[in-house]
Design an enzyme around this catalytic site. Structure first.
Site, short mmCIF file in Angstrom:
data_model
loop_
_atom_site.label_atom_id
_atom_site.label_comp_id
_atom_site.label_asym_id
_atom_site.label_seq_id
_atom_site.Cartn_x
_atom_site.Cartn_y
_atom_site.Cartn_z
N TRP A 1 82.62 -8.86 9.55
CA TRP A 1 83.31 -9.53 10.66
C TRP A 1 82.53 -10.75 11.12
O TRP A 1 83.13 -11.78 11.44
CB TRP A 1 83.58 -8.55 11.80
CG TRP A 1 84.48 -7.44 11.36
CD1 TRP A 1 84.13 -6.15 11.08
CD2 TRP A 1 85.88 -7.54 11.06
NE1 TRP A 1 85.23 -5.44 10.65
CE2 TRP A 1 86.32 -6.26 10.63
CE3 TRP A 1 86.82 -8.59 11.13
CZ2 TRP A 1 87.65 -6.01 10.26
CZ3 TRP A 1 88.13 -8.33 10.76
CH2 TRP A 1 88.53 -7.06 10.34
N ASP B 1 81.27 -10.89 19.76
CA ASP B 1 82.41 -10.06 19.38
C ASP B 1 82.01 -8.62 19.66
O ASP B 1 81.17 -8.06 18.96
CB ASP B 1 82.73 -10.26 17.89
CG ASP B 1 83.83 -9.33 17.39
OD1 ASP B 1 84.31 -8.48 18.16
OD2 ASP B 1 84.19 -9.43 16.19
N LYS C 1 89.84 -0.13 20.20
CA LYS C 1 88.84 0.93 20.00
C LYS C 1 88.73 1.75 21.29
O LYS C 1 89.32 2.79 21.40
CB LYS C 1 87.48 0.34 19.62
CG LYS C 1 87.53 -0.82 18.64
CD LYS C 1 87.78 -0.40 17.20
CE LYS C 1 87.64 -1.61 16.29
NZ LYS C 1 87.89 -1.33 14.89
#
Lengths: 356, 356
Positions: B99, B166, B190
């Protein structure tokens, strides 16, 4: 009391969609888990995504050579994605309202924007006619249905450059000849799904013709190649869209929807046109939206606007207040709205008229 | 059979969130309408959005001078929004996984990207230490938790340029000192909400320092000024996020969550470290994620991997397969995962070990 949901969007969805989605929030596809908490890479949701893409194409009769992608961000994000992907130097926009204006504004960041026509002179209460398309523009952008003003381009236009349409508020209300378009996009929160899902139907051969680098998430190719699973898609709105597509198919598809929508719209426009108290804001029948019916009090009854608003609310009519830039009232009568609700609204209008 | 949802995301949410959301899909806030079909401009949903923004700030202790925005598109869209809004010429990225790599890739479209360090040499199984930050970079970007590799930056870093994080997969797992960050963003799927919602916590004074024109929807200011209602927000995911925030507050907030998460992680890592069959992929306890616990079969048991996978599935363990770039297993133990589920997984691991 029965509520009649005339909201312009997010808006009425079929009971079938609502009931099935509620069930899946508690137990998705027999997994024993909630739709809210399952992996988008699990076989159950991958099957949902595949079926949604396929059924979207089937119900709308999307021809070969097109891909359907589902993303987030709303139609407003598409306003910049379209020029990012298609515009080299010049693009043409038909200005039929606030959303068309917003789309054109984003395009101006990428090159020259030609406004082929505008109906701003009459507060967007008609669709401009007799305009011509610059042949050197990369595309023409139109807004097929103007939710705020209640106008609609009800025919698929023939133009000699790629045609891009924001069809947020009339997609699936009638059959469309997709072959006439390069891209058709929209927020899905009218005739398809709850808020949070955006669709784009993209003709594959219109891409790859611009020089600029395109951020990965703004590139249609990213989502086409990964079948809308490049990153985590909006799982629940996709699931709800699938339920609506199943409902559309079970109920005869877009020919039947079109017939029903025309009947509902005709009924309501006729009631308005024959009323002593109300008048439609769009005069030309050809331009009248079959999704959003806008009307106001006639001048001599103008002081009764708030009273009617309150009366209608008390009778279960939800969200019939017009957009502030038009005033008056707006009845949004999307696919899932039964004709009984339209009749209920007309009854309320008649009852109010008789008592004044 | 009881299912234990170890999915990496979308992932386990509190029963409180699931139950309340399911109810709202059938009847939202007593309106008699579904959460799927109400106007986002209606007073009931405006109240939800306002409360969600306020409670998000309260639970995370977001200081004055920051605004929280909710948008669609996922963290992947933030990868280009961050440089679009903050980068003039140069930005620094700490490469701790796939990511982070993807985020850096988007930034390269906007200027020079300096990779301050990378743990790619060991398949990202540690957090690089001892790197320095170029003082002429516009910001440093980090990924606080690396879902795929099970590593985490568990402390709020002190750096002398704006810090962008992030925090998709560890936001709300522990208290954070937001004042150390310029922007903290993430997908909400999440610890907060179902898929389709993205958050960004933005320090107001970091904006407005780039020359380039920014498309409206990609400009943080758009969403800050309109309090996340510039266009139709993802209504249901926002509602679900509010339920989770209420649950977080009712359950003692982030100090309590942090304690619980540490207990769960310690229990599982200890079981793995003392196992004759399994081993953790991240060695340094300091770098081990308390959200995603990655482990593999020891070499001498490698051929049992698929058998254990099947055995665990048969016992109700959902989605413990590791990401393909690491292999083995991954147990994601987000806030909503009770310690009983972690114990159930350990029991399954022990039972399998004893029978071989």
């Amino acid at each position: 009391m029965k509520k009649h949901n005339f909201s312009a969007g997010p808006s009425i969805l079929p009971d079938f969609t609502i009931k099935n989605t509620a069930e899946a929030v508690l137990n998705f596809a027999g997994t024993g888990l909630s739709l809210l908490e399952v992996s988008h890479r699990g076989k159950e949701f991958v099957a949902v995504m595949d079926e949604t893409r396929a059924l979207f194409k089937e119900v709308l009769n999307v021809p070969a050579g097109y891909e359907v992608v589902f993303v987030g961000g709303g139609a407003s994000l598409q306003f910049c994605m379209v020029p990012y992907n298609l515009m080299n130097k010049k693009a043409a926009y038909l200005i039929t309202g606030e959303w068309a204006n917003k789309a054109a504004k984003e395009a101006k960041l990428f090159g020259e924007v030609v406004e082929v026509a505008s109906s701003k002179d009459k507060n967007f209460n008609y669709i401009p006619k007799g305009w011509s398309v610059p042949t050197d523009a990369d595309y023409l952008h139109i807004t097929t249905n103007n939710t705020i003003y209640g106008t609609e381009i009800k025919k698929d236009l023939d133009v000699n450059i790629p045609l891009v349409a924001d069809a947020s508020s009339d997609i699936f209300s009638r059959p469309m000849d997709i072959s006439k378009y390069a891209i058709v996009y929209g927020g899905a929160q009218k005739n398809l799904a709850p808020a949070g899902l955006t669709f784009a139907i993209v003709r594959e051969d219109v891409l790859g013709k611009v020089e600029r680098p395109i951020p990965t998430m703004l590139n249609y190719k990213t989502h086409m190649e990964k079948e809308s699973m490049f990153n985590t898609p909006p799982v629940l709105p996709v699931y709800a869209a699938l339920q609506t597509l199943k409902w559309l198919k079970q109920n005869g598809g877009l020919e039947v929807m079109h017939k029903r929508n025309n009947e509902k719209a005709e009924l309501l426009y006729n009631a308005i046109d024959s009323s002593k108290m109300f008048k439609a804001t769009v005069n030309d029948a050809e331009d009248r939206s079959i999704m959003n019916v806008c009307f106001v009090m006639k001048d001599e009854y103008a002081e009764l606007e708030k009273e009617f608003q309150a009366f209608a609310s008390s009778k279960g009519m939800v969200d019939i207040k017009g957009h502030r830039s038009v005033g008056g009232f707006r009845a949004s009568i999307y696919n899932a709205m039964p004709i009984e609700s339209v009749k209920a609204l007309i009854d309320v209008m008649n009852e109010f008229t008789k008592s004044h």
